[in-house]
Motif scaffolding. Structure first.
Motif, PDB file in Angstrom:
ATOM      1  N   SER A  59       0.876  -1.244  -0.127  1.00  0.00           N
ATOM      2  CA  SER A  59       0.019   0.055   0.027  1.00  0.00           C
ATOM      3  C   SER A  59       0.752   1.146   0.051  1.00  0.00           C
ATOM      4  CB  SER A  59      -0.893   0.162   1.116  1.00  0.00           C
ATOM      5  OG  SER A  59      -2.006  -0.881   1.251  1.00  0.00           O
ATOM      6  N   ASN A  60       0.580   2.211  -0.830  1.00  0.00           N
ATOM      7  CA  ASN A  60       1.344   3.514  -0.840  1.00  0.00           C
ATOM      8  C   ASN A  60       0.993   4.387   0.340  1.00  0.00           C
ATOM      9  OD1 ASN A  60       2.314   2.971  -3.641  1.00  0.00           O
ATOM     10  ND2 ASN A  60       0.382   3.977  -4.409  1.00  0.00           N
ATOM     11  N   ILE A  66       5.259   5.140   7.174  1.00  0.00           N
ATOM     12  CA  ILE A  66       6.409   4.646   7.751  1.00  0.00           C
ATOM     13  C   ILE A  66       7.549   5.812   7.181  1.00  0.00           C
ATOM     14  CG2 ILE A  66       8.249   3.255   7.148  1.00  0.00           C
ATOM     15  CD1 ILE A  66       6.562   1.005   6.460  1.00  0.00           C
ATOM     16  N   ALA A  67       7.206   6.695   6.393  1.00  0.00           N
ATOM     17  CA  ALA A  67       8.089   7.753   5.988  1.00  0.00           C
ATOM     18  C   ALA A  67       7.922   8.789   7.114  1.00  0.00           C
ATOM     19  CB  ALA A  67       8.002   8.464   4.620  1.00  0.00           C
ATOM     20  N   ILE A  68       6.498   9.067   7.447  1.00  0.00           N
ATOM     21  CA  ILE A  68       6.174   9.947   8.641  1.00  0.00           C
ATOM     22  C   ILE A  68       6.761   9.510  10.039  1.00  0.00           C
ATOM     23  CG2 ILE A  68       4.437  11.056   9.783  1.00  0.00           C
ATOM     24  CD1 ILE A  68       2.921  11.114   7.253  1.00  0.00           C
ATOM     25  N   LYS A  69       6.341   8.392  10.437  1.00  0.00           N
ATOM     26  CA  LYS A  69       6.761   7.896  11.520  1.00  0.00           C
ATOM     27  C   LYS A  69       8.238   7.601  11.947  1.00  0.00           C
ATOM     28  CE  LYS A  69       2.885   7.066  13.616  1.00  0.00           C
ATOM     29  NZ  LYS A  69       2.543   7.901  14.815  1.00  0.00           N
ATOM     30  N   ILE A  74      10.742   9.023   1.150  1.00  0.00           N
ATOM     31  CA  ILE A  74       9.896   8.216   0.765  1.00  0.00           C
ATOM     32  C   ILE A  74      10.442   6.793   0.272  1.00  0.00           C
ATOM     33  CG2 ILE A  74       8.077   7.598  -0.975  1.00  0.00           C
ATOM     34  CD1 ILE A  74       6.893   9.120   1.008  1.00  0.00           C
ATOM     35  N   THR A  75      11.837   6.987  -0.549  1.00  0.00           N
ATOM     36  CA  THR A  75      12.581   5.940  -1.199  1.00  0.00           C
ATOM     37  C   THR A  75      13.147   4.993   0.107  1.00  0.00           C
ATOM     38  OG1 THR A  75      14.461   7.400  -1.174  1.00  0.00           O
ATOM     39  CG2 THR A  75      13.225   7.052  -3.180  1.00  0.00           C
ATOM     40  N   ILE A  81      10.225  -0.991   4.315  1.00  0.00           N
ATOM     41  CA  ILE A  81       8.923  -2.183   4.174  1.00  0.00           C
ATOM     42  C   ILE A  81       9.286  -3.295   3.215  1.00  0.00           C
ATOM     43  CG2 ILE A  81       7.860  -0.867   2.504  1.00  0.00           C
ATOM     44  CD1 ILE A  81       6.308  -2.574   5.314  1.00  0.00           C
ATOM     45  N   ASN A  82       9.851  -3.041   2.304  1.00  0.00           N
ATOM     46  CA  ASN A  82      10.222  -4.245   1.286  1.00  0.00           C
ATOM     47  C   ASN A  82      11.198  -5.228   2.039  1.00  0.00           C
ATOM     48  OD1 ASN A  82       8.864  -3.560  -1.015  1.00  0.00           O
ATOM     49  ND2 ASN A  82      10.747  -2.298  -1.706  1.00  0.00           N
TER      50      ASN A  82
END
Length: 217
Positions: A59-60, A66-69, A74-75, A81-82
């Motif tokens: 999910s985008n 995750i980027a915020i937390k 983003i990358t 997450i991957n």
């Protein structure tokens, strides 16, 4: 320090849908409140999580979360997450049970399919009593209209007055239309006197000669 597993679990609980590559898809379903007539109560809304295995996307919204937390780009969030999905997928293949704190667990069954066991949450809403109020036709009971507290007799009187004010008097309207129609007819006959020449069809038609039906030799 908050872990990736905590972030993913937090997102699943809050989001309507969460896709995890190689693991599965979580979807949130909310059943609205409903009335239990048999037990005279109203049941609260219920939140359920449906899990479908074999997902090939992420999910985008989860990546942005995750980027915020993690306060990263983003990358980098996508790489994190991957890596987490690959690690969890490998642990599940080794028949390890993955605990999602205060939410549930993931584990492969005897057929090799990933199963999700929902732990359930704390019920913030509980059933409430709901007794049906039945009033007789002539009984007077309190009624709350906006911020004004009154009773049923006053409201019935106001509603009946409003209904009478909005209902036209059809007898009067019909009588007026009838009088107007009669006046129009009298005016017409006054302008066009009745006579035999003015009635019926006055056109004269001369009959034609009938053709011979036989010939002489």
């Amino acid at each position: 320090m908050i872990t990736m597993q905590d972030i993913v679990t937090s997102f699943i609980v809050q989001a309507k849908e969460c896709k995890l590559r190689g693991i599965g898809n979580f979807r949130q379903v909310i059943t609205p409140a409903e009335t239990d007539v048999a037990n005279n109560q109203i049941l609260p809304p219920v939140t359920e999580f449906l899990f479908t295995a074999k997902e090939d996307k992420i999910s985008n919204e989860l990546i942005n979360y995750i980027a915020i937390k993690k306060n990263v780009a983003i990358t980098e969030a996508q790489a994190l997450i991957n890596e987490w999905c690959s690690d969890i997928s490998a642990r599940l293949k080794n028949e390890e049970e993955i605990q999602l704190q205060s939410f549930g667990s993931l584990k492969k069954d005897a057929y090799g399919d990933i199963r999700f066991k929902y732990q359930g949450n704390i019920p913030f809403f509980v059933p409430v009593s709901a007794e049906r109020a039945v009033h007789e036709n002539n009984s007077v009971h309190p009624v709350l209209v906006g911020d004004l507290e009154t009773d049923s007799s006053v409201m019935n009187e106001l509603l009946n007055q409003d209904k009478v004010a909005r209902t036209p008097n059809w007898k009067i309207i019909s009588l007026i239309l009838f009088v107007v129609s009669v006046l129009l007819l009298l005016f017409y006959f006054y302008q066009h006197p009745i006579s035999l020449s003015s009635t019926g069809n006055q056109q004269h038609v001369a009959p034609g000669a009938a053709p011979a039906t036989y010939y002489t030799k």
